[in-house]
Design a protein around this motif. Sequence first.
Motif, PDB file in Angstrom:
ATOM      1  N   MET A   1      -5.503   5.758  -1.731  1.00 24.57           N
ATOM      2  CA  MET A   1      -5.250   4.351  -2.021  1.00 24.57           C
ATOM      3  C   MET A   1      -6.431   3.494  -1.589  1.00 24.57           C
ATOM      4  SD  MET A   1      -1.984   4.576  -3.026  1.00 24.57           S
ATOM      5  CE  MET A   1      -1.159   2.992  -2.831  1.00 24.57           C
TER       6      MET A   1
ATOM      7  N   PHE B   1      -7.412  -0.819  -1.354  1.00 24.72           N
ATOM      8  CA  PHE B   1      -6.815  -2.146  -1.405  1.00 24.72           C
ATOM      9  C   PHE B   1      -7.896  -3.204  -1.204  1.00 24.72           C
ATOM     10  CE2 PHE B   1      -2.564  -0.397  -0.823  1.00 24.72           C
ATOM     11  CZ  PHE B   1      -2.791   0.754  -0.087  1.00 24.72           C
TER      12      PHE B   1
ATOM     13  N   TYR C   1      -8.247  -7.194   0.278  1.00 26.23           N
ATOM     14  CA  TYR C   1      -7.609  -8.280   1.017  1.00 26.23           C
ATOM     15  C   TYR C   1      -8.532  -9.487   1.050  1.00 26.23           C
ATOM     16  CZ  TYR C   1      -4.132  -5.050   3.031  1.00 26.23           C
ATOM     17  OH  TYR C   1      -3.113  -4.146   3.211  1.00 26.23           O
TER      18      TYR C   1
ATOM     19  N   LEU D   1      -3.041  -9.545   1.088  1.00 24.42           N
ATOM     20  CA  LEU D   1      -3.361  -8.537   0.081  1.00 24.42           C
ATOM     21  C   LEU D   1      -3.531  -9.181  -1.282  1.00 24.42           C
ATOM     22  CD1 LEU D   1      -3.653  -5.483  -0.599  1.00 24.42           C
ATOM     23  CD2 LEU D   1      -1.195  -5.482  -1.069  1.00 24.42           C
TER      24      LEU D   1
ATOM     25  N   THR E   1      -3.810  -3.738  -5.199  1.00 24.15           N
ATOM     26  CA  THR E   1      -4.054  -2.317  -4.983  1.00 24.15           C
ATOM     27  C   THR E   1      -4.903  -1.825  -6.147  1.00 24.15           C
ATOM     28  OG1 THR E   1      -1.918  -2.073  -3.912  1.00 24.15           O
ATOM     29  CG2 THR E   1      -2.967  -0.063  -4.703  1.00 24.15           C
TER      30      THR E   1
ATOM     31  N   ASN F   1      -5.942   0.939  -8.409  1.00 27.88           N
ATOM     32  CA  ASN F   1      -5.423   2.230  -8.849  1.00 27.88           C
ATOM     33  C   ASN F   1      -6.515   2.984  -9.594  1.00 27.88           C
ATOM     34  OD1 ASN F   1      -2.658   1.707  -7.970  1.00 27.88           O
ATOM     35  ND2 ASN F   1      -2.582   0.244  -9.656  1.00 27.88           N
ATOM     36  N   GLN F   2      -6.686   4.240  -9.247  1.00 32.22           N
ATOM     37  CA  GLN F   2      -7.727   5.037  -9.882  1.00 32.22           C
ATOM     38  C   GLN F   2      -7.356   5.339 -11.318  1.00 32.22           C
ATOM     39  OE1 GLN F   2      -7.971   8.748 -10.596  1.00 32.22           O
ATOM     40  NE2 GLN F   2      -9.998   8.323 -11.403  1.00 32.22           N
TER      41      GLN F   2
ATOM     42  N   SER G   1      -6.545   3.336 -13.732  1.00 26.02           N
ATOM     43  CA  SER G   1      -5.626   2.416 -14.423  1.00 26.02           C
ATOM     44  C   SER G   1      -5.774   1.015 -13.842  1.00 26.02           C
ATOM     45  CB  SER G   1      -4.179   2.901 -14.297  1.00 26.02           C
ATOM     46  OG  SER G   1      -3.754   2.861 -12.962  1.00 26.02           O
TER      47      SER G   1
ATOM     48  N   THR H   1      -2.830  -3.274  -9.359  1.00 27.88           N
ATOM     49  CA  THR H   1      -1.533  -3.910  -9.155  1.00 27.88           C
ATOM     50  C   THR H   1      -1.737  -5.143  -8.284  1.00 27.88           C
ATOM     51  OG1 THR H   1      -0.460  -1.749  -9.219  1.00 27.88           O
ATOM     52  CG2 THR H   1       0.814  -3.595  -8.315  1.00 27.88           C
TER      53      THR H   1
ATOM     54  N   GLU I   1      -0.801  -8.770  -6.330  1.00 26.95           N
ATOM     55  CA  GLU I   1       0.243  -9.453  -5.573  1.00 26.95           C
ATOM     56  C   GLU I   1       0.501 -10.828  -6.191  1.00 26.95           C
ATOM     57  OE1 GLU I   1       2.019  -8.111  -2.745  1.00 26.95           O
ATOM     58  OE2 GLU I   1       1.110  -6.420  -3.821  1.00 26.95           O
TER      59      GLU I   1
ATOM     60  N   ALA J   1       0.522   8.572  -0.234  1.00 28.34           N
ATOM     61  CA  ALA J   1       0.764   7.146  -0.444  1.00 28.34           C
ATOM     62  C   ALA J   1       2.088   6.742   0.178  1.00 28.34           C
ATOM     63  CB  ALA J   1       0.762   6.844  -1.930  1.00 28.34           C
TER      64      ALA J   1
ATOM     65  N   ALA K   1       4.984   6.796  -2.583  1.00 29.73           N
ATOM     66  CA  ALA K   1       5.075   5.440  -3.107  1.00 29.73           C
ATOM     67  C   ALA K   1       5.179   5.489  -4.621  1.00 29.73           C
ATOM     68  CB  ALA K   1       3.848   4.630  -2.700  1.00 29.73           C
TER      69      ALA K   1
ATOM     70  N   ARG L   1       4.606   4.732  -8.436  1.00 33.56           N
ATOM     71  CA  ARG L   1       3.370   4.360  -9.119  1.00 33.56           C
ATOM     72  C   ARG L   1       3.263   2.845  -9.214  1.00 33.56           C
ATOM     73  NH1 ARG L   1      -1.727   5.689  -9.995  1.00 33.56           N
ATOM     74  NH2 ARG L   1      -2.534   4.951 -11.956  1.00 33.56           N
TER      75      ARG L   1
ATOM     76  N   THR M   1       2.671  -1.122  -3.873  1.00 30.73           N
ATOM     77  CA  THR M   1       1.625  -1.424  -2.905  1.00 30.73           C
ATOM     78  C   THR M   1       2.138  -1.110  -1.517  1.00 30.73           C
ATOM     79  OG1 THR M   1       2.374  -3.698  -2.777  1.00 30.73           O
ATOM     80  CG2 THR M   1       0.623  -3.203  -4.320  1.00 30.73           C
ATOM     81  N   ASN M   2       1.327  -0.383  -0.768  1.00 30.67           N
ATOM     82  CA  ASN M   2       1.650  -0.147   0.628  1.00 30.67           C
ATOM     83  C   ASN M   2       1.128  -1.335   1.403  1.00 30.67           C
ATOM     84  OD1 ASN M   2       0.821   2.504  -0.861  1.00 30.67           O
ATOM     85  ND2 ASN M   2       2.435   2.968   0.598  1.00 30.67           N
TER      86      ASN M   2
END
Lengths: 116, 121
Positions: free
Chosen positions: A31, A33, A35, A45, A48, A50-51, A53, A56, A58, A100, B101, B103, B106-107
């Motif tokens: 993962m 991220f 911030y 945050l 995230t 994503n490898q 794709s 994601t 917030e 994860a 988690a 797909r 978010t963690n």
Amino acid sequence: SAVISQKPSRDICQRGTSLTIQCQVDSQVTMMFWYRQQPGQSLTLIATANQGSEATYESGFVIDKFPISRPNLTFSTLTVSNMSPEDSSIYLCSVAKGTAGTDTQYFGPGTRLTVL
Amino acid sequence: AQTVTQSQPEMSVQEAETVTLSCTYDTSENNYYLFWYKQPPSRQMILVIRQEAYKQQNATENRFSVNFQKAAKSFSLKISDSQLGDTAMYFCAFMKHEEPAPRGATNKLIFGTGTLLAVQP
């Protein structure tokens, strides 16, 4: 842990321009991220990475403003687009190596951005 | 939604003394992790200590230990034998447990507002 580097370490930019920040890790991680830490504030945050794709995001952060790439398991970029003085912050990437959802996050040294 | 509260914006301690930083959190989750990170003037975020909520035993790392009170939702950090290099901003953080988690999940680390600790010579 992991060795994480960020480029640039700091920059001063004019409003309306864009800056791309790079995050490189010395080993493959599950993962990644991004911030934001506004002056005198805590960390929030952004997204995230994503490898392979789309990232994601917030609530309050959108792809048009903060496009993110993650082409492989060791590298990611964050772009701050059409900057305004309100974007002046420290931007930090973090990584989690293991499964994860359970692993500790380790942080890069941060990029200090000042927008004039 | 989870929240993390650090009620002490600033603290000061003499070198070699002991200091305790407070942190409380609010969550309806039963499985989660708690962390203390320090951010010295260099701004590098450094992990100090991690606590799993399912463990009753308090985590320790050398001079750093925590007092984890799950029922009270309290997670304080004790620094013993304070050193000048401990001067930093200290952030308490919460992370929900998810394994694996989903797909796109978010963690997310949820941070408190921080406590600025100054160690005086």
